[in-house]
Write an enzyme that holds these catalytic residues in place. Structure first.
Site, PDB file in Angstrom:
ATOM      1  N   HIS A 159      16.714  75.364  25.880  1.00  0.00           N
ATOM      2  CA  HIS A 159      15.924  74.281  26.480  1.00  0.00           C
ATOM      3  C   HIS A 159      16.821  73.214  27.103  1.00  0.00           C
ATOM      4  O   HIS A 159      16.642  72.833  28.248  1.00  0.00           O
ATOM      5  CB  HIS A 159      15.013  73.643  25.419  1.00  0.00           C
ATOM      6  N   ILE A 160      17.770  72.710  26.317  1.00  0.00           N
ATOM      7  CA  ILE A 160      18.599  71.606  26.819  1.00  0.00           C
ATOM      8  C   ILE A 160      19.638  72.130  27.811  1.00  0.00           C
ATOM      9  O   ILE A 160      19.802  71.575  28.911  1.00  0.00           O
ATOM     10  CB  ILE A 160      19.282  70.857  25.649  1.00  0.00           C
ATOM     11  N   ASP A 179      25.663  82.396  26.567  1.00  0.00           N
ATOM     12  CA  ASP A 179      24.626  82.428  25.530  1.00  0.00           C
ATOM     13  C   ASP A 179      24.672  83.799  24.862  1.00  0.00           C
ATOM     14  O   ASP A 179      24.974  84.796  25.529  1.00  0.00           O
ATOM     15  CB  ASP A 179      23.238  82.176  26.168  1.00  0.00           C
ATOM     16  N   ALA A 237      25.021  68.471  20.356  1.00  0.00           N
ATOM     17  CA  ALA A 237      24.187  69.475  19.682  1.00  0.00           C
ATOM     18  C   ALA A 237      24.160  69.239  18.173  1.00  0.00           C
ATOM     19  O   ALA A 237      23.267  68.553  17.667  1.00  0.00           O
ATOM     20  CB  ALA A 237      24.672  70.870  20.028  1.00  0.00           C
ATOM     21  N   ASP A 262      28.128  62.980  19.976  1.00  0.00           N
ATOM     22  CA  ASP A 262      26.919  62.298  19.480  1.00  0.00           C
ATOM     23  C   ASP A 262      26.590  62.709  18.048  1.00  0.00           C
ATOM     24  O   ASP A 262      25.786  62.063  17.397  1.00  0.00           O
ATOM     25  CB  ASP A 262      25.743  62.657  20.406  1.00  0.00           C
ATOM     26  N   GLU A 267      27.076  62.560   8.767  1.00  0.00           N
ATOM     27  CA  GLU A 267      26.544  61.368   9.415  1.00  0.00           C
ATOM     28  C   GLU A 267      26.020  60.393   8.367  1.00  0.00           C
ATOM     29  O   GLU A 267      25.399  60.818   7.388  1.00  0.00           O
ATOM     30  CB  GLU A 267      25.426  61.752  10.390  1.00  0.00           C
ATOM     31  N   HIS A 290      24.257  59.792  17.053  1.00  0.00           N
ATOM     32  CA  HIS A 290      23.186  60.806  17.054  1.00  0.00           C
ATOM     33  C   HIS A 290      21.908  60.253  17.717  1.00  0.00           C
ATOM     34  O   HIS A 290      20.832  60.264  17.117  1.00  0.00           O
ATOM     35  CB  HIS A 290      22.882  61.286  15.636  1.00  0.00           C
ATOM     36  N   GLY A 292      21.170  61.218  21.008  1.00  0.00           N
ATOM     37  CA  GLY A 292      20.964  62.024  22.221  1.00  0.00           C
ATOM     38  C   GLY A 292      19.499  62.181  22.593  1.00  0.00           C
ATOM     39  O   GLY A 292      19.137  62.149  23.763  1.00  0.00           O
ATOM     40  N   GLY A 293      18.656  62.345  21.587  1.00  0.00           N
ATOM     41  CA  GLY A 293      17.233  62.565  21.869  1.00  0.00           C
ATOM     42  C   GLY A 293      16.400  61.320  21.642  1.00  0.00           C
ATOM     43  O   GLY A 293      15.172  61.381  21.695  1.00  0.00           O
TER      44      GLY A 293
HETATM   45  P1  NAI Z   1      17.358  76.087  22.040  1.00  0.00           P
HETATM   46  O1  NAI Z   1      17.052  76.873  20.837  1.00  0.00           O
HETATM   47  O2  NAI Z   1      16.341  75.953  23.107  1.00  0.00           O
HETATM   48  O3  NAI Z   1      18.692  76.674  22.731  1.00  0.00           O
HETATM   49  C1  NAI Z   1      19.834  77.044  22.001  1.00  0.00           C
HETATM   50  C2  NAI Z   1      20.499  78.183  22.747  1.00  0.00           C
HETATM   51  O4  NAI Z   1      21.728  78.471  22.088  1.00  0.00           O
HETATM   52  C3  NAI Z   1      19.675  79.456  22.756  1.00  0.00           C
HETATM   53  O5  NAI Z   1      19.569  79.950  24.072  1.00  0.00           O
HETATM   54  C4  NAI Z   1      20.476  80.406  21.868  1.00  0.00           C
HETATM   55  O6  NAI Z   1      20.346  81.761  22.238  1.00  0.00           O
HETATM   56  C5  NAI Z   1      21.876  79.902  22.085  1.00  0.00           C
HETATM   57  N1  NAI Z   1      22.819  80.263  21.039  1.00  0.00           N
HETATM   58  C6  NAI Z   1      22.599  80.362  19.709  1.00  0.00           C
HETATM   59  N2  NAI Z   1      23.742  80.724  19.072  1.00  0.00           N
HETATM   60  C7  NAI Z   1      24.678  80.864  20.023  1.00  0.00           C
HETATM   61  C8  NAI Z   1      26.038  81.230  19.998  1.00  0.00           C
HETATM   62  N3  NAI Z   1      26.668  81.524  18.844  1.00  0.00           N
HETATM   63  N4  NAI Z   1      26.708  81.281  21.175  1.00  0.00           N
HETATM   64  C9  NAI Z   1      26.085  81.011  22.336  1.00  0.00           C
HETATM   65  N5  NAI Z   1      24.787  80.659  22.424  1.00  0.00           N
HETATM   66  C10 NAI Z   1      24.097  80.582  21.285  1.00  0.00           C
HETATM   67  O7  NAI Z   1      17.830  74.658  21.504  1.00  0.00           O
HETATM   68  P2  NAI Z   1      17.830  73.281  22.308  1.00  0.00           P
HETATM   69  O8  NAI Z   1      16.536  72.619  22.154  1.00  0.00           O
HETATM   70  O9  NAI Z   1      18.367  73.502  23.654  1.00  0.00           O
HETATM   71  O10 NAI Z   1      18.875  72.452  21.427  1.00  0.00           O
HETATM   72  C11 NAI Z   1      20.268  72.720  21.472  1.00  0.00           C
HETATM   73  C12 NAI Z   1      20.979  71.902  20.417  1.00  0.00           C
HETATM   74  O11 NAI Z   1      20.771  70.505  20.645  1.00  0.00           O
HETATM   75  C13 NAI Z   1      20.522  72.172  18.998  1.00  0.00           C
HETATM   76  O12 NAI Z   1      21.654  72.193  18.160  1.00  0.00           O
HETATM   77  C14 NAI Z   1      19.728  70.945  18.664  1.00  0.00           C
HETATM   78  O13 NAI Z   1      19.726  70.702  17.278  1.00  0.00           O
HETATM   79  C15 NAI Z   1      20.496  69.874  19.408  1.00  0.00           C
HETATM   80  N6  NAI Z   1      19.744  68.639  19.646  1.00  0.00           N
HETATM   81  C16 NAI Z   1      20.424  67.455  19.504  1.00  0.00           C
HETATM   82  C17 NAI Z   1      19.773  66.257  19.720  1.00  0.00           C
HETATM   83  C18 NAI Z   1      20.500  64.957  19.597  1.00  0.00           C
HETATM   84  O14 NAI Z   1      19.874  63.937  19.328  1.00  0.00           O
HETATM   85  N7  NAI Z   1      21.779  64.923  19.815  1.00  0.00           N
HETATM   86  C19 NAI Z   1      18.349  66.214  20.065  1.00  0.00           C
HETATM   87  C20 NAI Z   1      17.759  67.537  20.272  1.00  0.00           C
HETATM   88  C21 NAI Z   1      18.444  68.685  20.043  1.00  0.00           C
END
Ligand code: NAI
Length: 433
Positions: A159-160, A179, A237, A262, A267, A290, A292-293
């Site tokens: 997603h991100i 990915d 992330a 972030d 934490e 932290h 980011g979101g």
């Molecule tokens: P998502 O689930 O939509 O995308 C994650 C992607 O990473 C998927 O396409 C998955 O196949 C891929 N992936 C998983 N393991 C992998 C690996 N070993 N190597 C390569 N690719 C791999 O998740 P989304 O929503 O995009 O979130 C991404 C990260 O951002 C998560 O860790 C989430 O917790 C973090 N996050 C951080 C926030 C903040 O405030 N800093 C707010 C929201 C999300």
């Protein structure tokens, strides 16, 4: 005996200053809503949420196993945030209480911050700004670069990551992503065959993978060594993904040109706690707590998303988006639609009619049970014994529980409920009419 339950008597308890859009959504639907600014745990939570049908929390409240026994009317928990670690999900499942969250409402907020950081690091904005605050006027182009034409390496194209890809290309960056799941490229982005390939090409590496065993320490000394000199690294992330001591060495030695971080392995739990890190004081490093979101838009989107999921479950029985119970997506109720909401173990007097047509409403029975063989056939025999006709049936199971939804033609709802409740494997049963 009439046991129908007016919605205004169903209580929704919202803790931790959840965005007012949630309160508005429940109030508009006729529920009685009470809001509390603080988080709560244990006895305090049970007292605040006493009698609640729906409990809404963010990350500071903890719903431990004992809470479910103390809140017998509880039908669902909404986590108005991303994570659900603060709820004992297994126990909630065993109690037939779905837990909902909002994993993607802040996607855009994280993507925007990431793109801002790419520019800020390329221009050494933080360094310049700190100098100015100290009264230093250092007008020079040294170390400042445009982002146009640079290669952005996105690790995790979910997603991100894919949103970052779109925004970065709009600024003229060339995007390469890696990915573990095959993902269609957006725009002109190009998939790398391996992390090593991405690291060898990128001018900026940004991480958007989840915290898993495989991503723990994914960027350590060997990966930093494999990057091009002067690379910028962004981690918005999870804190476990980057080996921070190795990053600090890479930054101090000049191997890396800067970083934006972030998220951290440890934490602080409270704002009042201090922040310790090997990255403090390192030049061209953006540190954020932290956030980011964390934007107003994301908070509002979360409130709409989670209250919408909770209302669908209460009013229609759908568990779509639940993180701990089987997901069942249900159509609207037939023959006049939903007329009322039953709480746990509540039914409606037989023969209720839709106000508009006078046609008796179809009843929807929502039944959580322990997932052992034979429960469905017991349910079918009971319904057949009582002469009711099953118009539609939906079933999903997970390892621990089954969730069956039966739409039956109008019949003696109270008798059906009493008999279903008596099945030893029944966890909870309620009826919509
Ligand atoms: P998502 O689930 O939509 O995308 C994650 C992607 O990473 C998927 O396409 C998955 O196949 C891929 N992936 C998983 N393991 C992998 C690996 N070993 N190597 C390569 N690719 C791999 O998740 P989304 O929503 O995009 O979130 C991404 C990260 O951002 C998560 O860790 C989430 O917790 C973090 N996050 C951080 C926030 C903040 O405030 N800093 C707010 C929201 C999300």
């Amino acid at each position: 005996m009439r046991t129908s339950f007016p919605k205004e008597k169903l209580r929704v308890a919202l803790l931790e200053n959840i965005h007012p859009a949630a309160e508005e959504a429940f109030a508009r639907d006729g529920f009685s809503v009470t809001c509390f600014p603080k988080g709560a745990t244990g006895e305090e939570l049970a007292a605040i949420a006493d009698g609640a049908t729906v409990l809404g929390i963010r990350s500071k409240s903890h719903v431990d196993p004992s809470t479910f026994g103390k809140l017998p009317r509880l039908l669902a928990v909404g986590c108005f945030c991303i994570g659900t670690n603060q709820v004992d999900l297994r126990r909630a499942c065993a109690a037939g209480v779905p837990v909902f969250n909002s994993p993607f409402s802040n996607t855009r907020s994280v993507a925007e911050l990431t793109v801002a950081e790419v520019v800020a690091l390329m221009r050494r904005l933080i360094v310049k700004s700190e100098q100015m605050h100290r009264g230093v006027w250092d007008k020079s182009a040294e170390g400042a670069r445009e982002v146009r034409g640079k290669v952005l390496g996105i690790v995790g194209y979910g997603h991100i990551g894919s949103q970052v890809s779109v925004l970065a290309e709009a600024m003229g960056m060339r995007v390469v992503y890696y990915d573990i799941v095959p993902r269609l490229p957006i725009g002109n982005a190009r998939a790398a065959r391996s992390l090593a390939e991405l690291l060898s090409q990128a001018d900026v590496v940004t991480l958007h993978v989840p915290a898993t065993a495989r991503t723990k320490g994914m960027i350590g000394a060997p990966e930093i060594g494999a990057m091009r000199t002067g690379v910028l690294l962004i981690n918005n992330a999870r804190g476990t993904i980057v080996d921070l001591p190795a990053l600090a060495v890479g930054l101090r030695s000049g191997r890396l040109g800067g970083a934006a971080i972030d998220v951290f392995p440890d934490e602080p739990a409270e704002n009042s706690e201090g922040f310790q890190s090997e990255l403090r004081g390192v030049a061209n490093v953006i540190l954020t707590p932290h956030v980011g979101g964390s934007t107003a838009e994301a908070q509002e989107a979360i409130a709409h998303d989670v209250s919408g999921k909770l209302l669908r479950f209460i009013n229609n029985g759908s568990t779509t988006g639940a993180v701990n119970v089987p997901e069942v997506e249900l159509p609207e109720q037939g023959a006049g639609g939903a007329g009322g909401v039953g709480g746990v173990d509540q039914a409606v007097e037989p023969g209720d009619a839709t106000p508009d047509t006078g046609v008796p409403r179809r009843h929807r029975i929502l039944h959580f049970h322990r997932n052992v063989p034979g429960v469905l056939s017991k349910m079918h025999s009971i319904i057949a014994d009582l002469g009711a006709n099953i118009a539609a049936e939906y079933l999903q199971t997970n390892q621990d529980v089954g969730y069956v939804v039966l739409d039956v033609d109008p019949s003696d709802g109270e008798a059906i409920l009493q008999r279903l409740r008596a099945i030893p494997e029944t966890i909870s049963v309620r009826m919509l009419w």
